[in-house]
Motif scaffolding. Sequence first.
Motif, mmCIF file in Angstrom:
data_model
loop_
_atom_site.group_PDB
_atom_site.id
_atom_site.type_symbol
_atom_site.label_atom_id
_atom_site.label_comp_id
_atom_site.label_asym_id
_atom_site.label_seq_id
_atom_site.Cartn_x
_atom_site.Cartn_y
_atom_site.Cartn_z
ATOM 1 N N THR A 131 0.827 -1.207 0.000
ATOM 2 C CA THR A 131 0.000 0.000 0.000
ATOM 3 C C THR A 131 0.859 1.253 0.000
ATOM 4 O O THR A 131 0.563 2.222 -0.721
ATOM 5 C CB THR A 131 -0.937 -0.003 1.217
ATOM 6 N N THR A 134 2.274 1.624 -3.444
ATOM 7 C CA THR A 134 1.196 2.053 -4.343
ATOM 8 C C THR A 134 0.893 3.536 -4.187
ATOM 9 O O THR A 134 0.763 4.270 -5.176
ATOM 10 C CB THR A 134 -0.068 1.231 -4.055
ATOM 11 N N SER A 194 -1.250 -1.587 -8.748
ATOM 12 C CA SER A 194 -2.299 -0.958 -7.941
ATOM 13 C C SER A 194 -2.212 0.559 -7.904
ATOM 14 O O SER A 194 -3.140 1.211 -7.404
ATOM 15 C CB SER A 194 -2.244 -1.504 -6.504
ATOM 16 N N LEU A 248 -7.460 -0.037 0.629
ATOM 17 C CA LEU A 248 -6.605 -0.848 -0.236
ATOM 18 C C LEU A 248 -5.892 -1.958 0.547
ATOM 19 O O LEU A 248 -5.620 -3.038 -0.006
ATOM 20 C CB LEU A 248 -5.578 0.046 -0.934
ATOM 21 N N VAL A 252 -5.154 -5.827 -0.708
ATOM 22 C CA VAL A 252 -3.803 -6.366 -0.895
ATOM 23 C C VAL A 252 -3.620 -7.651 -0.094
ATOM 24 O O VAL A 252 -3.016 -8.623 -0.576
ATOM 25 C CB VAL A 252 -2.755 -5.316 -0.495
#
Length: 326
Positions: A131, A134, A194, A248, A252
């Motif tokens: 994350t 991303t 992502s 998110l 993930v």
Amino acid sequence: MSDTADVVAVMSPSSGEPDPYTTTQATAATGIEGRTPWQLAWQRLRRDRVAMVSLVVIGLIVLMAVAAPLAALVTGHPVNEQYRTTGLTPDGLPRGPSSEFWLGTDDLGRDILVRIAYGARISLLVGVASTVLTVVIGVVIGLAAGFLGGLVDTVLARLIDVVLSVPFLLVAIALVSITGPSLLVTVLVIGFFSWASVARIVRGQVLSMREREFVEAARSLGASNPRIMFVDILPNVLAPVIVYASLLIPVVIVVEATLSFLGLGLAPPTADWGGMISEAQTYYTTSWWFVVFPGAALLVTTLAFNLLGDGIRDAFDPRSERLMAK
């Protein structure tokens, strides 16, 4: 007596009570401290009981991951130690929950409780690391596309569209099968596919802000484009990025568990929730604990993160809750 006290002492001629107007003046004279949007969002989030319970659950999961070696020490069962005599039945099946193995054993006689605790480390590490990667990539590309505009925006916007159109899971499976399963490859693959959604969100926010007065003021003072992007504009787009990042993380975690379930996650004997569920496929009719406890750990973790993400979204945008109510 002070001026403020004199104002408060003025009575309304009709009722003998303090005059509301003069009382308001007295309140203003004492000074009122304003609250920032972040403080208001935190106050709304604290009033959300579901979000607070989810935060407590996430804290307990993090504590379990950190204290995984302690769980192995207390039970006396190392994470990869196979107890084929005491951990398996005479027929070679996993043993159920008992005083020795609190959550039972797996097909190799390993302690499921200890492996779930170590598996939490993998899920949280992959979820948070992917994350962060991303968000960093998406924010940088979204800021550049929205602020610079022109050819840069055109190229980056088309790149975002291409990445969003790629069948993520299929490509991830193909890449992991080529490079081999590892923690680093899993994080990089998930992070690379992502970032486009974050970039699109940031780009839309920046497009609506780049002509605002505070940006023009920064330009007139000679501020460079990088300074305007990262000092003036970035703090104003963090709220939707934080909301998206909170939602998110569970996605993930599920993707990582999916790769492990398909045999493309971390290499055995690393404890991993998706791998444990995959190993339990052939035992669900005879050893329910083998699939239920790792599956429950994955379900509770993703549910807690999703509920917390919903609470953060409502805290930053209280209008969404009122619109849904209507």
